[in-house]
Design an enzyme around this catalytic site. Structure first.
Site, mmCIF file in Angstrom:
data_model
loop_
_atom_site.group_PDB
_atom_site.id
_atom_site.type_symbol
_atom_site.label_atom_id
_atom_site.label_comp_id
_atom_site.label_asym_id
_atom_site.label_seq_id
_atom_site.Cartn_x
_atom_site.Cartn_y
_atom_site.Cartn_z
ATOM 1 N N CYS A 1 50.326 39.769 47.513
ATOM 2 C CA CYS A 1 51.100 40.033 48.716
ATOM 3 C C CYS A 1 50.238 39.845 49.963
ATOM 4 O O CYS A 1 49.994 40.781 50.734
ATOM 5 C CB CYS A 1 51.665 41.449 48.656
ATOM 6 S SG CYS A 1 53.000 41.731 49.836
ATOM 7 N N GLU A 2 49.762 38.627 50.143
ATOM 8 C CA GLU A 2 48.946 38.233 51.280
ATOM 9 C C GLU A 2 49.275 36.783 51.628
ATOM 10 O O GLU A 2 49.294 35.930 50.742
ATOM 11 C CB GLU A 2 47.444 38.314 50.942
ATOM 12 C CG GLU A 2 46.903 39.683 50.657
ATOM 13 C CD GLU A 2 46.657 40.488 51.914
ATOM 14 O OE1 GLU A 2 46.627 39.890 53.010
ATOM 15 O OE2 GLU A 2 46.494 41.717 51.796
ATOM 16 N N GLU B 1 16.375 29.377 41.193
ATOM 17 C CA GLU B 1 17.431 30.281 40.713
ATOM 18 C C GLU B 1 18.811 29.639 40.827
ATOM 19 O O GLU B 1 19.618 30.027 41.671
ATOM 20 C CB GLU B 1 17.405 31.582 41.528
ATOM 21 C CG GLU B 1 16.156 32.414 41.318
ATOM 22 C CD GLU B 1 16.047 33.549 42.322
ATOM 23 O OE1 GLU B 1 16.890 33.618 43.241
ATOM 24 O OE2 GLU B 1 15.122 34.364 42.188
ATOM 25 N N PRO B 2 19.125 28.649 40.014
ATOM 26 C CA PRO B 2 20.466 28.056 40.056
ATOM 27 C C PRO B 2 21.490 28.929 39.331
ATOM 28 O O PRO B 2 21.172 29.601 38.354
ATOM 29 C CB PRO B 2 20.273 26.726 39.316
ATOM 30 C CG PRO B 2 19.183 27.035 38.319
ATOM 31 C CD PRO B 2 18.257 28.006 39.018
ATOM 32 N N ARG C 1 25.623 28.568 40.334
ATOM 33 C CA ARG C 1 26.834 27.755 40.483
ATOM 34 C C ARG C 1 26.658 26.371 39.869
ATOM 35 O O ARG C 1 27.561 25.860 39.205
ATOM 36 C CB ARG C 1 27.146 27.618 41.979
ATOM 37 C CG ARG C 1 28.364 26.770 42.300
ATOM 38 C CD ARG C 1 28.321 26.246 43.740
ATOM 39 N NE ARG C 1 27.889 27.238 44.688
ATOM 40 C CZ ARG C 1 28.709 28.021 45.385
ATOM 41 N NH1 ARG C 1 30.005 27.899 45.225
ATOM 42 N NH2 ARG C 1 28.232 28.892 46.244
ATOM 43 N N TYR D 1 31.661 32.265 40.306
ATOM 44 C CA TYR D 1 32.121 33.174 41.355
ATOM 45 C C TYR D 1 33.612 33.482 41.318
ATOM 46 O O TYR D 1 34.106 34.125 42.251
ATOM 47 C CB TYR D 1 31.732 32.657 42.748
ATOM 48 C CG TYR D 1 30.238 32.568 42.915
ATOM 49 C CD1 TYR D 1 29.464 33.709 43.006
ATOM 50 C CD2 TYR D 1 29.601 31.333 42.921
ATOM 51 C CE1 TYR D 1 28.087 33.631 43.123
ATOM 52 C CE2 TYR D 1 28.223 31.246 43.036
ATOM 53 C CZ TYR D 1 27.470 32.400 43.133
ATOM 54 O OH TYR D 1 26.111 32.321 43.243
#
Length: 486
Positions: free
Chosen positions: A381-382, A307-308, A310, A411
């Site tokens: 704002c982090e 199950e590739p 990425r 992702y």
């Protein structure tokens, strides 16, 4: 000599260079500007605004063919390759995968609906997830999904009940937590003992016996997945050996287990420091481990599935931003320049989630300026909204420059959010010099339309063309207006 503020960063080298294996195959600079799939990213920015995620369809499909060919060569032509849709799933991406001979793996009702509406035949879909809702299970069974992966005893009962109501026998696999500790970030390791996925090896026999008691279920095999972003075959091989032993224990002439799904998790290069093993070598080593274990156990090699996700789409994608501000910060050990862009953790949460590293380059021009240490920061704002923690860029990087970040195909869109009420960027595809939209850019109106406290008629009165914040306005990215863009 390493920079004191980024000792892990390799020497600067050429801050314009596109590292092979990190950037999409065929990416190049022409007259200084970055071209992907034969298209100048400046032209794309003029038409679509920034930020945007761009995937090269030719690269995606080529990598899908390459991994399928590698595993078929290693295990045989009847190997099943499931594309892990969680990496990046759109209707077109699903169709590309199916056209290249891959099946589709989904793990939510939304992913299932995407695949089905894209025209993927249900029998070619596998349904994953550790907490599939009863409605999702019902929808999958009713649609005729090819296989469900059972993650717990409760799910076995729920899938059996849904299959009984549908009057069909549902094919299932059982996910095993095999106890292999993958060499990856702890958030990406998915097969150690203390975690949410699968059932431990010791509990498998009792659950297998129960599944076999349920007449509406057909147990076709076992499943495991040891983690993600793994660079070599060692963990996969050990997992395969353990799974073969369990497979031999649970299989019998009167109750065969014809299949074994070994999962995915094959790593890619995000920076020049990454050196994943070639997929062909991983496939060969994994096949050797499976055959050796099968011989020792006196059993036939089962039909293998992987199950590739990425590995297929990650290297094919880049995200392009516009630089808004630059700010040198003097620290005791030296200077770090903060380069802030018009995106961030809303379109790429991976650095904030688990410290993922990326590579960046000025995309709109080349520069002869010396290299400077920069940290690419997002707009949210982090303080943890960092896109690229440490990179060498030309010291003259300036507001208005287009900045491209490599290997964002997997992702990034999948994990995107509307934090700070920021619309999510579009997903674009390039192939043979043509660019098309896979997922359109969200607008402010899209966001406000879900707020039940607002007057819907008032929202409708402000069309997209009138929205002063709409990044698709023709002048939103007028590169001629920015002195930093050549």
């Amino acid at each position: 000599m390493p920079h004191p503020l980024a000792p892990q960063l390799p020497d600067a080298g050429d801050p314009n260079a596109l590292v092979e294996g990190v950037w999409p195959e065929g990416a190049e600079r022409v007259d200084g500007a970055l071209r992907v799939g034969g298209v100048d990213v400046r032209e794309i920015a003029q038409q679509h605004g920034t930020p945007f995620l761009l995937v090269d369809e030719t690269v995606v499909r080529g990598r899908a063919r390459r991994i399928r060919t590698a595993f078929e060569a290693a295990f045989g032509a009847d190997t099943d390759v499931y594309y892990a849709g969680k990496a990046l799933l759109t209707a077109d991406v699903a169709r590309w995968m199916r056209a290249e001979g891959l099946r589709i793996d989904v793990c939510t009702g939304g992913e299932l609906a995407t695949a089905l509406r894209a025209g993927i035949e249900p029998a070619a879909i596998g349904f994953h997830g550790n907490n599939k809702s009863e409605l999702e299970i019902e929808a999958g069974v009713q649609a005729g999904v090819g296989t469900f992966v059972i993650d717990s005893p409760i799910e076995a009962e729920r899938i059996a009940a849904a299959a009984t109501r549908a009057g069909r026998v549902q094919r299932v696999r059982l996910r095993i937590s095999v106890g292999v500790h993958a060499s990856t970030h702890e958030f990406l390791a998915t097969s150690h003992e203390d975690q949410k996925f699968g059932v431990p090896v010791a509990e498998a026999p009792a659950l297998v016996a129960r599944i076999r008691e349920l007449p509406s279920l057909e147990l076709v095999g076992l499943h495991t997945h040891i983690g993600s972003q793994i660079f070599d075959a060692d963990g996969f091989a050990e997992s395969a050996r353990r799974m073969l032993a369990l497979h031999a224990e649970l299989g019998a002439d009167d109750a065969p287990l014809p299949e074994l799904n070994l999962g995915g998790g094959f790593g890619i290069a995000y920076t020049a420091a990454d050196s994943p093993e070639p997929i062909e070598a991983i496939a060969d080593r994994l096949a050797d481990a499976v055959r050796t274990a099968a011989d020792e156990l006196g059993i036939a090699v089962p039909r293998i599935a992987i199950e590739p996700g990425r590995w297929i789409v990650g290297p094919a994608g880049i995200t392009v931003y516009t630089v808004g501000t630059t700010k040198p910060v003097q620290l005791g050990a030296g200077t770090r320049t903060y380069v802030s862009v018009d995106g961030g953790m809303g379109d790429n949460a991976r650095p904030a989630l688990y410290g993922a590293q990326y590579s960046a380059r000025i995309a709109s021009r080349a520069s002869t300026a010396e290299a400077a240490l920069v940290r690419v920061a997002g707009r949210h704002c982090e303080s943890g909204d960092i896109v690229v923690d440490a990179e060498w860029l030309p010291a003259d990087v300036a507001p208005g420059d287009l900045l491209a970040v490599a290997a964002t195909g997997a992702y990034c869109h999948s994990l995107a959010s509307n934090y700070n009420a920021a619309p999510r960027p579009p997903v674009l595809a390039v192939a043979d010099g043509d660019v098309r939209v896979l997922v359109r850019r969200e607008s402010i109106d899209d966001l406000l339309a879900r707020d039940a406290g607002l007057d819907a008629h008032g929202i409708d009165a402000h069309g997209l063309d009138a929205d002063p914040l709409d990044a698709r306005r023709p002048d939103a990215n007028n590169l001629d207006a920015h002195p930093g863009v050549a």
